[in-house]
Write a protein that holds these residues in place. Structure first.
Motif, PDB file in Angstrom:
ATOM      1  N   GLN A  84      67.262  88.922  -0.100  1.00  0.00           N
ATOM      2  CA  GLN A  84      68.705  88.680  -0.056  1.00  0.00           C
ATOM      3  C   GLN A  84      68.997  87.220   0.281  1.00  0.00           C
ATOM      4  O   GLN A  84      69.948  86.625  -0.237  1.00  0.00           O
ATOM      5  N   GLN A  85      68.193  86.655   1.148  1.00  0.00           N
ATOM      6  CA  GLN A  85      68.339  85.237   1.462  1.00  0.00           C
ATOM      7  C   GLN A  85      68.105  84.383   0.217  1.00  0.00           C
ATOM      8  O   GLN A  85      68.850  83.423  -0.044  1.00  0.00           O
ATOM      9  N   GLN A  86      67.084  84.736  -0.559  1.00  0.00           N
ATOM     10  CA  GLN A  86      66.805  84.005  -1.791  1.00  0.00           C
ATOM     11  C   GLN A  86      67.952  84.161  -2.777  1.00  0.00           C
ATOM     12  O   GLN A  86      68.297  83.218  -3.501  1.00  0.00           O
ATOM     13  N   ARG A  87      68.548  85.342  -2.793  1.00  0.00           N
ATOM     14  CA  ARG A  87      69.708  85.567  -3.664  1.00  0.00           C
ATOM     15  C   ARG A  87      70.859  84.655  -3.248  1.00  0.00           C
ATOM     16  O   ARG A  87      71.546  84.085  -4.106  1.00  0.00           O
ATOM     17  N   LEU A  88      71.075  84.504  -1.950  1.00  0.00           N
ATOM     18  CA  LEU A  88      72.111  83.594  -1.457  1.00  0.00           C
ATOM     19  C   LEU A  88      71.809  82.156  -1.860  1.00  0.00           C
ATOM     20  O   LEU A  88      72.708  81.413  -2.284  1.00  0.00           O
ATOM     21  N   ILE A  89      70.546  81.761  -1.748  1.00  0.00           N
ATOM     22  CA  ILE A  89      70.145  80.407  -2.130  1.00  0.00           C
ATOM     23  C   ILE A  89      70.436  80.153  -3.602  1.00  0.00           C
ATOM     24  O   ILE A  89      70.904  79.068  -3.982  1.00  0.00           O
ATOM     25  N   GLU A  90      70.188  81.166  -4.439  1.00  0.00           N
ATOM     26  CA  GLU A  90      70.438  81.000  -5.877  1.00  0.00           C
ATOM     27  C   GLU A  90      71.926  80.848  -6.166  1.00  0.00           C
ATOM     28  O   GLU A  90      72.318  80.078  -7.049  1.00  0.00           O
ATOM     29  N   CYS A 139      70.694  67.209   2.980  1.00  0.00           N
ATOM     30  CA  CYS A 139      70.718  68.361   3.880  1.00  0.00           C
ATOM     31  C   CYS A 139      69.375  68.488   4.600  1.00  0.00           C
ATOM     32  O   CYS A 139      68.317  68.394   3.965  1.00  0.00           O
ATOM     33  N   PRO A 140      69.389  68.724   5.904  1.00  0.00           N
ATOM     34  CA  PRO A 140      68.121  68.846   6.645  1.00  0.00           C
ATOM     35  C   PRO A 140      67.298  70.078   6.268  1.00  0.00           C
ATOM     36  O   PRO A 140      66.115  70.153   6.622  1.00  0.00           O
ATOM     37  N   VAL A 141      67.896  71.028   5.565  1.00  0.00           N
ATOM     38  CA  VAL A 141      67.144  72.217   5.133  1.00  0.00           C
ATOM     39  C   VAL A 141      67.070  72.264   3.603  1.00  0.00           C
ATOM     40  O   VAL A 141      67.017  73.334   3.001  1.00  0.00           O
ATOM     41  N   LYS A 142      67.025  71.103   2.983  1.00  0.00           N
ATOM     42  CA  LYS A 142      67.022  71.020   1.521  1.00  0.00           C
ATOM     43  C   LYS A 142      65.809  71.694   0.897  1.00  0.00           C
ATOM     44  O   LYS A 142      65.828  72.065  -0.282  1.00  0.00           O
ATOM     45  N   GLU A 143      64.738  71.903   1.697  1.00  0.00           N
ATOM     46  CA  GLU A 143      63.533  72.539   1.156  1.00  0.00           C
ATOM     47  C   GLU A 143      63.789  73.979   0.711  1.00  0.00           C
ATOM     48  O   GLU A 143      63.020  74.527  -0.088  1.00  0.00           O
ATOM     49  N   ASP A 160      64.010  74.137  -2.929  1.00  0.00           N
ATOM     50  CA  ASP A 160      62.812  73.816  -3.707  1.00  0.00           C
ATOM     51  C   ASP A 160      62.266  75.064  -4.388  1.00  0.00           C
ATOM     52  O   ASP A 160      62.408  76.182  -3.889  1.00  0.00           O
ATOM     53  N   ILE A 161      61.621  74.851  -5.520  1.00  0.00           N
ATOM     54  CA  ILE A 161      60.989  75.957  -6.228  1.00  0.00           C
ATOM     55  C   ILE A 161      59.906  76.592  -5.367  1.00  0.00           C
ATOM     56  O   ILE A 161      59.619  77.795  -5.481  1.00  0.00           O
ATOM     57  N   SER A 162      59.334  75.806  -4.464  1.00  0.00           N
ATOM     58  CA  SER A 162      58.281  76.329  -3.592  1.00  0.00           C
ATOM     59  C   SER A 162      58.782  77.488  -2.729  1.00  0.00           C
ATOM     60  O   SER A 162      58.015  78.385  -2.362  1.00  0.00           O
ATOM     61  N   HIS A 163      60.076  77.477  -2.407  1.00  0.00           N
ATOM     62  CA  HIS A 163      60.631  78.576  -1.611  1.00  0.00           C
ATOM     63  C   HIS A 163      60.701  79.851  -2.445  1.00  0.00           C
ATOM     64  O   HIS A 163      60.456  80.959  -1.933  1.00  0.00           O
TER      65      HIS A 163
END
Length: 243
Positions: free
Chosen positions: A120-126, A173-177, A180-183
């Motif tokens: 769900q977190q990844q869905r929010l990121i998208e 942003c300090p949490v820009k990672e 990243d695709i790596s996430h």
């Protein structure tokens, strides 16, 4: 991995002798001893099959089964389904991935709240990546905030993710990672491991672990003897001991 067991045997041998100086072993001596270590071909084939199945190389696993007669530990058809889930997450299609996981086994997400939260977190990121800000805020409030109230770790991760909305330029942003695709790959690997576990299969292939253990065993034996090393794991070639 006859080399690994052989190195461990030599380490035990030199530990027992309590030698005060290093013994020098030539390449010829080492290879002669190594040839005396017997590893069954069936065991090696199972090791290869384990790697192909765990990493999702379904076509290679099918061919290897035909050529070697080695039976996989799980139904090869499930590999295709598992890889479809992994690919969906890697491409950012999280909703599709969740549906596919539930089709495979609904208990995977029902019994793993951390995995479901990360999806769900990844869905929010998208949603944030796509600039769908209002939808992202609504999703965070309705789907993720209630889980954060029940789990402090989830709340902290949610706060980090929502921080992406504060900066117009994501690069500052300090949490820009998180963008990243790596996430995506990290989340996909987590889902892949959970599916394998649900199928009573190891989440990691055995072969890389054995190679790490080989390096560990060589490092220990270095203190006792000078002997031929395998420095390049991709070739497996023995190199003469340092003089």
């Amino acid at each position: 991995m006859s080399m690994f067991w052989f190195v461990l045997h030599q380490l035990a041998e030199y530990e027992s002798t309590m030698a005060t100086s290093k013994k020098v072993i030539t390449k010829e001596e080492w290879e002669k001893k190594l040839n005396g270590v017997i590893i069954r071909k069936e065991d090696m084939n199972r090791l290869v099959m384990n790697f192909l199945v765990t990493e999702g190389y379904v076509e290679a696993a099918e061919k290897f089964q035909m050529e070697s007669g080695t039976k996989p530990e799980i139904d090869l058809a499930t590999i295709t389904d598992r890889m479809a889930v992994k690919k969906a997450v890697q491409c950012g299609n999280v909703e599709d991935a969740i549906e596919k996981v539930n089709d495979l086994n609904p208990e995977i997400l029902d019994t793993n709240p951390e995995l479901f939260f990360h999806l769900q977190q990844q869905r929010l990121i998208e949603l944030i990546r796509q600039g769908r800000i209002e939808e992202a805020l609504e999703f965070a409030q309705e789907e993720l905030a209630p889980r954060g109230e029940e789990n402090q770790a989830f709340l902290e991760e949610l706060e980090r993710t929502v921080a992406l909305l504060v900066f117009e330029d994501a690069s500052t942003c300090p949490v820009k990672e998180l963008l990243d695709i790596s996430h995506r790959l990290k989340t996909a690997s987590e889902v892949n491991a959970a599916i394998l576990t649900s199928q009573s299969h190891e989440k990691d292939p055995k072969l890389p672990s054995l190679l790490k253990m080989l390096i560990w065993a060589q490092n220990l034996l270095d203190e006792k003897a000078a002997y031929p090393h395998i420095n390049n794991l991709s070739t497996g070639q023995l190199e003469d001991p340092p003089v």
